[in-house]
Every structure is written in C-alpha cells, then in structure tokens.
Design an enzyme around this catalytic site. Sequence first.
Site, PDB file in Angstrom:
ATOM      1  N   GLU A   3       1.491  12.623   1.941  1.00 50.68           N
ATOM      2  CA  GLU A   3       2.894  12.770   2.341  1.00 50.68           C
ATOM      3  C   GLU A   3       3.707  13.429   1.227  1.00 50.68           C
ATOM      4  OE1 GLU A   3       4.410   9.044   3.965  1.00 50.68           O
ATOM      5  OE2 GLU A   3       3.663   9.701   5.929  1.00 50.68           O
ATOM      6  N   TYR A  41      10.302  -4.559   3.748  1.00 49.29           N
ATOM      7  CA  TYR A  41      10.042  -4.539   5.190  1.00 49.29           C
ATOM      8  C   TYR A  41       9.760  -5.947   5.726  1.00 49.29           C
ATOM      9  CZ  TYR A  41      10.306   0.434   5.259  1.00 49.29           C
ATOM     10  OH  TYR A  41      10.795   1.709   5.183  1.00 49.29           O
TER      11      TYR A  41
HETATM   12  P1  FAD Z   1       8.294  -3.864   0.099  1.00 47.20           P
HETATM   13  O1  FAD Z   1       8.837  -3.157   1.256  1.00 47.20           O
HETATM   14  O2  FAD Z   1       7.819  -3.084  -1.066  1.00 47.20           O
HETATM   15  O3  FAD Z   1       9.403  -4.895  -0.387  1.00 47.20           O
HETATM   16  C1  FAD Z   1       9.280  -5.707  -1.517  1.00 47.20           C
HETATM   17  C2  FAD Z   1      10.703  -6.108  -1.951  1.00 47.20           C
HETATM   18  O4  FAD Z   1      10.595  -7.072  -3.012  1.00 47.20           O
HETATM   19  C3  FAD Z   1      11.500  -4.929  -2.504  1.00 47.20           C
HETATM   20  O5  FAD Z   1      12.807  -4.973  -1.992  1.00 47.20           O
HETATM   21  C4  FAD Z   1      11.500  -5.180  -4.001  1.00 47.20           C
HETATM   22  O6  FAD Z   1      12.650  -4.672  -4.655  1.00 47.20           O
HETATM   23  C5  FAD Z   1      11.477  -6.695  -4.064  1.00 47.20           C
HETATM   24  N1  FAD Z   1      10.921  -7.248  -5.287  1.00 47.20           N
HETATM   25  C6  FAD Z   1       9.731  -6.909  -5.863  1.00 47.20           C
HETATM   26  N2  FAD Z   1       9.538  -7.649  -6.974  1.00 47.20           N
HETATM   27  C7  FAD Z   1      10.611  -8.451  -7.101  1.00 47.20           C
HETATM   28  C8  FAD Z   1      10.988  -9.467  -8.039  1.00 47.20           C
HETATM   29  N3  FAD Z   1      10.200  -9.790  -9.066  1.00 47.20           N
HETATM   30  N4  FAD Z   1      12.165 -10.101  -7.847  1.00 47.20           N
HETATM   31  C9  FAD Z   1      12.972  -9.791  -6.787  1.00 47.20           C
HETATM   32  N5  FAD Z   1      12.670  -8.859  -5.874  1.00 47.20           N
HETATM   33  C10 FAD Z   1      11.507  -8.194  -6.024  1.00 47.20           C
HETATM   34  N6  FAD Z   1       3.866   2.141   5.944  1.00 47.20           N
HETATM   35  C11 FAD Z   1       3.938   2.415   7.274  1.00 47.20           C
HETATM   36  O7  FAD Z   1       3.589   1.549   8.099  1.00 47.20           O
HETATM   37  N7  FAD Z   1       4.403   3.625   7.727  1.00 47.20           N
HETATM   38  C12 FAD Z   1       4.802   4.601   6.889  1.00 47.20           C
HETATM   39  O8  FAD Z   1       5.222   5.670   7.324  1.00 47.20           O
HETATM   40  C13 FAD Z   1       4.750   4.350   5.474  1.00 47.20           C
HETATM   41  N8  FAD Z   1       5.142   5.296   4.606  1.00 47.20           N
HETATM   42  C14 FAD Z   1       5.082   5.032   3.260  1.00 47.20           C
HETATM   43  C15 FAD Z   1       5.501   6.038   2.386  1.00 47.20           C
HETATM   44  C16 FAD Z   1       5.432   5.825   1.015  1.00 47.20           C
HETATM   45  C17 FAD Z   1       5.879   6.918   0.089  1.00 47.20           C
HETATM   46  C18 FAD Z   1       4.947   4.576   0.512  1.00 47.20           C
HETATM   47  C19 FAD Z   1       4.890   4.325  -0.975  1.00 47.20           C
HETATM   48  C20 FAD Z   1       4.548   3.568   1.382  1.00 47.20           C
HETATM   49  C21 FAD Z   1       4.611   3.786   2.768  1.00 47.20           C
HETATM   50  N9  FAD Z   1       4.199   2.813   3.690  1.00 47.20           N
HETATM   51  C22 FAD Z   1       4.256   3.067   5.040  1.00 47.20           C
HETATM   52  C23 FAD Z   1       3.750   1.472   3.228  1.00 47.20           C
HETATM   53  C24 FAD Z   1       4.933   0.479   3.304  1.00 47.20           C
HETATM   54  O9  FAD Z   1       6.039   1.022   2.632  1.00 47.20           O
HETATM   55  C25 FAD Z   1       4.596  -0.892   2.720  1.00 47.20           C
HETATM   56  O10 FAD Z   1       3.421  -1.367   3.310  1.00 47.20           O
HETATM   57  C26 FAD Z   1       5.767  -1.840   2.975  1.00 47.20           C
HETATM   58  O11 FAD Z   1       6.895  -1.448   2.227  1.00 47.20           O
HETATM   59  C27 FAD Z   1       5.385  -3.280   2.620  1.00 47.20           C
HETATM   60  O12 FAD Z   1       6.470  -4.127   2.860  1.00 47.20           O
HETATM   61  P2  FAD Z   1       6.694  -5.404   1.945  1.00 47.20           P
HETATM   62  O13 FAD Z   1       7.859  -6.133   2.522  1.00 47.20           O
HETATM   63  O14 FAD Z   1       5.440  -6.145   1.741  1.00 47.20           O
HETATM   64  O15 FAD Z   1       7.079  -4.809   0.508  1.00 47.20           O
HETATM   65  P1  NAD Z   2      -4.514   4.365  -0.544  1.00 48.06           P
HETATM   66  O1  NAD Z   2      -5.340   3.287  -1.130  1.00 48.06           O
HETATM   67  O2  NAD Z   2      -4.392   4.432   0.923  1.00 48.06           O
HETATM   68  O3  NAD Z   2      -5.044   5.780  -1.060  1.00 48.06           O
HETATM   69  C1  NAD Z   2      -5.333   6.009  -2.409  1.00 48.06           C
HETATM   70  C2  NAD Z   2      -6.304   7.169  -2.537  1.00 48.06           C
HETATM   71  O4  NAD Z   2      -6.538   7.408  -3.932  1.00 48.06           O
HETATM   72  C3  NAD Z   2      -7.664   6.871  -1.920  1.00 48.06           C
HETATM   73  O5  NAD Z   2      -8.023   7.927  -1.067  1.00 48.06           O
HETATM   74  C4  NAD Z   2      -8.605   6.762  -3.116  1.00 48.06           C
HETATM   75  O6  NAD Z   2      -9.907   7.243  -2.843  1.00 48.06           O
HETATM   76  C5  NAD Z   2      -7.910   7.646  -4.138  1.00 48.06           C
HETATM   77  N1  NAD Z   2      -8.257   7.303  -5.512  1.00 48.06           N
HETATM   78  C6  NAD Z   2      -8.441   6.073  -6.060  1.00 48.06           C
HETATM   79  N2  NAD Z   2      -8.773   6.183  -7.357  1.00 48.06           N
HETATM   80  C7  NAD Z   2      -8.789   7.500  -7.649  1.00 48.06           C
HETATM   81  C8  NAD Z   2      -9.062   8.228  -8.831  1.00 48.06           C
HETATM   82  N3  NAD Z   2      -9.378   7.632  -9.980  1.00 48.06           N
HETATM   83  N4  NAD Z   2      -9.000   9.573  -8.774  1.00 48.06           N
HETATM   84  C9  NAD Z   2      -8.674  10.218  -7.625  1.00 48.06           C
HETATM   85  N5  NAD Z   2      -8.418   9.571  -6.481  1.00 48.06           N
HETATM   86  C10 NAD Z   2      -8.458   8.232  -6.487  1.00 48.06           C
HETATM   87  O7  NAD Z   2      -3.070   4.213  -1.234  1.00 48.06           O
HETATM   88  P2  NAD Z   2      -1.661   4.828  -0.784  1.00 48.06           P
HETATM   89  O8  NAD Z   2      -1.817   6.195  -0.254  1.00 48.06           O
HETATM   90  O9  NAD Z   2      -0.749   4.593  -1.930  1.00 48.06           O
HETATM   91  O10 NAD Z   2      -1.213   3.884   0.404  1.00 48.06           O
HETATM   92  C11 NAD Z   2      -0.968   2.499   0.184  1.00 48.06           C
HETATM   93  C12 NAD Z   2      -0.753   1.801   1.517  1.00 48.06           C
HETATM   94  O11 NAD Z   2       0.466   2.274   2.110  1.00 48.06           O
HETATM   95  C13 NAD Z   2      -1.875   2.082   2.511  1.00 48.06           C
HETATM   96  O12 NAD Z   2      -2.165   0.929   3.226  1.00 48.06           O
HETATM   97  C14 NAD Z   2      -1.277   3.128   3.431  1.00 48.06           C
HETATM   98  O13 NAD Z   2      -1.795   3.021   4.750  1.00 48.06           O
HETATM   99  C15 NAD Z   2       0.203   2.776   3.406  1.00 48.06           C
HETATM  100  N6  NAD Z   2       0.980   4.007   3.647  1.00 48.06           N
HETATM  101  C16 NAD Z   2       1.137   4.363   4.945  1.00 48.06           C
HETATM  102  C17 NAD Z   2       1.796   5.540   5.232  1.00 48.06           C
HETATM  103  C18 NAD Z   2       1.961   5.924   6.666  1.00 48.06           C
HETATM  104  O14 NAD Z   2       1.599   5.146   7.562  1.00 48.06           O
HETATM  105  N7  NAD Z   2       2.483   7.097   6.969  1.00 48.06           N
HETATM  106  C19 NAD Z   2       2.312   6.338   4.203  1.00 48.06           C
HETATM  107  C20 NAD Z   2       2.107   5.938   2.871  1.00 48.06           C
HETATM  108  C21 NAD Z   2       1.436   4.764   2.612  1.00 48.06           C
END
Ligand code: FAD
Ligand code: NAD
Length: 411
Positions: free
Chosen positions: A172, A15
């Site tokens: 989610e 992102y």
């Molecule tokens: P990333 O998007 O993870 O990008 C990192 C990039 O670096 C990737 O392309 C990866 O392949 C590359 N990379 C990593 N290591 C290496 C390496 N050694 N060499 C080369 N390339 C490498 N946030 C929201 O705001 N809204 C949401 O609805 C939301 N939903 C989420 C749902 C899920 C299931 C998860 C897991 C996260 C969600 N998040 C959401 C959080 C969000 O996805 C992250 O905060 C976001 O992706 C961070 O962007 P970034 O660019 O820092 O890292």
């Molecule tokens: P998080 O840190 O937000 O949540 C992790 C949860 O795991 C916490 O509630 C914590 O108390 C719990 N936890 C930690 N250790 C534990 C243990 N030993 N046993 C049981 N529970 C334990 O992490 P995440 O959900 O992976 O999210 C990561 C980031 O990505 C956050 O900043 C989140 O806001 C973002 N994200 C955003 C969205 C969205 O905006 N829709 C969706 C997914 C992720």
Amino acid sequence: MGDMQKKIVILGAGYGGLSTAVMLQRKMKLREAEVILVNKDSYHHITTWLHELAAGTSPTDKCMVDLESVLEPEKVKLLKAEVESIDLGQKEVYLSGGQRLSYDYLVVALGSEIESFGIPGVKEHTYVIRNLKTALAIRDQVERMFRRCKLDNYRPERLHFVICGSGFTGVEFAGELADRIDELCKEYQIDRDKVVITNVEASPTVLSGFDPELSEYAKAVLEKKGVVIKTSTPVKACTSDGVILHDQEECRSSTVVWTAGVRGHSITKRIKHETVRGRLKVDEYLRPPDHDDVFVIGDSSIIYGKKEGPYPPTAQMAVQQGAACAHNLLALLRNKPLQAFEPRIKGTLVSIGKKVAAGNVYGLKLYGSKASFVKKVVDYHYLYRIGGLKLVLDKLKGGERQGEKNSLLDH
Ligand code: FAD
Ligand code: NAD
C-alpha cells in the site's frame, strides 16, 4: 445505584477499543456502568489511511478523529494517558505520571508494535508506519530529500526510497509513494528517472499467502508505477547508509521504511499467558484463561479459525471483536450468558495507489478502480459506524492537503 456501579476500563482507542466504547455508549442505559477509555492521544488515528499520510497523498486531518467528537461524556469518559503496566491480581492499571486506575472489567486493545525479528539497525535506522507522528516523519523525510537534491546537489541515495517487506502495508505504501513521486518530481523539477523506489521482500511473492492472481496483479501494478521489486531477498541489516541484503549486497538509501510485520503490544506480555508473536491467545469470549474480567482484542490478541490457522491482525477483525466485547460486557452487567465470538471475514482489499486496488469480497475477485472504490466504501463504512454521517461528510470534505490544522496533534 452509586456504589453498585461497575467500572469498565478500555485501554486503547484504536479500531478495537473505540468500537467497544461506541457500541457500549449506544447500547448501555445511562449510569448502567462507568466506562473509561484510556488513550495516549486525544484522537483516534485512521490506520487504514496512514500509508497515504506517510506518502503525502492525504492530509493529517483526514487521518485523525477527535475522540471527544464521537464520545458522549455522560456515558464514556476519555482519559488521555499512557498505560505503563497492568496488574491483573490487584485489578489495577498503572498510567504515566504515577496514576492508578482500578477496574471491574478490563478491555486491552493496545494494538501492535513493529516486529524487527532482531535484525540489526531496524530500530535505529528505519522509518515505520505506526501512528500519525511516524507517518508524518516519513512524509517530511521524503520531501526533505527532494528539497535537498534541488538545493544542494543530487545524490542517488537521497532519491532512493527502500521499503522493507511487501506485505499489505509495504504494497500500500509503495503504490502511494510511487503516485506521490510523480508530483514531487514536477514540483522540484527533478527528472523522474533519478528517483528509485525499491521494495524488498523475503518471501518469493509480494502479498505472500494472498490469492496468487491478486498478488501477481499487485506486483504488475507496482512495477508499472516504476517500483523495483526484489522478492526472495531478506534484509539482513539496516545501517545509516541503507540496507544490507541477504547476499551482502548493499542498497544505499537515506530513507528506509520498515514494513516487515507487526507483533502484539509489549504490555500484553505482562498478562502471563501463551503468546504468538507477542499476541495473547484468548478463548472464544476473547478472554485470557483464568481471567473472566479481562478481554484482549484486536492486534494484541490472536484467535484461530477452524481450518485456516491464526487470523491475521486486521482492522476488520478488531472492529468485530470490539462489538462482540461490548455485547459481552453488557451481558456480564446484566447477568446474561456470554456469546462466543465468530468472525465474519467479508474479504480483503489492498490499495495500490490512489485509484487502484485488488482483493476479494464475499469470494469475488476485484481489480483496479472497482476494487479501489469498494475499499473506500469499506473505509467510510467504518467511519459511519463510529461517528455517523457527520464524520463521513467531514472526512469526505477534508481530502486535500492544503491548509492543514493539526491542532490535536500538538496537544
Ligand atoms: P490500533 O488501531 O493500533 O489501536 C491501538 C490504540 O492504542 C491506539 O489508539 C494507540 O494510540 C493506543 N495505545 C497504544 N499504546 C498505548 C499506551 N501504552 N497507552 C495508551 N494508549 C496506547 N486492516 C484492515 O482490516 N484493512 C485495512 O485496509 C488496513 N489497512 C492498514 C494500513 C496500514 C498502513 C496499517 C499499518 C495497517 C492497516 N490495517 C488494515 C491493520 C489495522 O490497522 C490494525 O489491524 C488495527 O488498527 C488493529 O486495531 P487495534 O484496535 O488492535 O489497534
Ligand atoms: P505482514 O506480516 O503482513 O507483511 C510483512 C512482510 O514482510 C511479509 O511479506 C514478510 O515476508 C516480509 N518480511 C519479513 N521480514 C523480512 C525481511 N527481513 N526482509 C524482507 N522482507 C521481510 O505485515 P504488514 O504488511 O505490516 O501487515 C500487518 C497486518 O496488518 C497484517 O495482518 C495485514 O493483513 C494488516 N494490514 C491489512 C491491510 C489491508 O487489509 N488493506 C493493509 C495493511 C495492513
């Protein structure tokens, strides 16, 4: 201009990194700088949909964007390689296969890694939702468990799915998996009552720190979908048989998914400055102290609000930082003053299955299908920003799982 041309290297096409690259290609004059985007895959994964891929409710193609389809090669060169380390003193990046890349300006946008908190067995015995491959591994495992129960006898642990952590990712995924389980039960003719999804959370509430009404709502929706939620229950260990809870209770399960948090990318540690949970502290221009030529954005870095404490690592933040970083890179190229980064948090929405979500947008609380619709608009708006209407239409068309191609995944 040849020798004078500055070289900008962006590490990571997530992102943050992709937003930086796309913004630069839009605003930069031709040959104003050489821009190289390094990513370990030739595609960008749409992380905000990975829980759907993991549950099997969205197809692989929907969750990936071919980087070449959104980059203009005369402005941004894509280099598919794995970053191994960074030498800030020499201004060089070391890539897999011994390749070195020098830079004038560096953007570190490598994202995050799973936080295990040193809990035994997390690395060895759990599934995680990090990228396409790890999400697909979960989807395959869930389906395999149903297949095996149909073919060679039912065992309770095979149909017990444990999700550790009820943060945003955990909620989610739990919502999406509950929806998928209904379909799988029909497909494999398995009694729905035999399938259990348990979501285990250390803190007293799901979505800890979120608006209490919204978090209560999320819990109620999950419970209605049949998810068993155990709050105030930290996981102490993960084993090949399942998880051990804080009171030594054993939860037997063949599929444990770890969604208990993230930490900054380990490569960021090589930039020797203060980190908080592996995330590097940066200044108002998103640079580590003493390195005016380096920007660290997205999940790899941490910034603080005036009152709120640290901002959580989100896509929303990474995209805004990418745009700000591109702006400041252009300012550096053009000898203009830099602009301090000011996040504009518009809200947070969490999906709880395909048709339900909860959250707040511009201070307004949203629930149910309305929230779900707004979440989709937000997700598609991001796609519009990186790939225009063509990408949006492409993803809207590719919503079904049948006939997956996955050609990019194999390369
Ligand atoms: P990333 O998007 O993870 O990008 C990192 C990039 O670096 C990737 O392309 C990866 O392949 C590359 N990379 C990593 N290591 C290496 C390496 N050694 N060499 C080369 N390339 C490498 N946030 C929201 O705001 N809204 C949401 O609805 C939301 N939903 C989420 C749902 C899920 C299931 C998860 C897991 C996260 C969600 N998040 C959401 C959080 C969000 O996805 C992250 O905060 C976001 O992706 C961070 O962007 P970034 O660019 O820092 O890292
Ligand atoms: P998080 O840190 O937000 O949540 C992790 C949860 O795991 C916490 O509630 C914590 O108390 C719990 N936890 C930690 N250790 C534990 C243990 N030993 N046993 C049981 N529970 C334990 O992490 P995440 O959900 O992976 O999210 C990561 C980031 O990505 C956050 O900043 C989140 O806001 C973002 N994200 C955003 C969205 C969205 O905006 N829709 C969706 C997914 C992720």
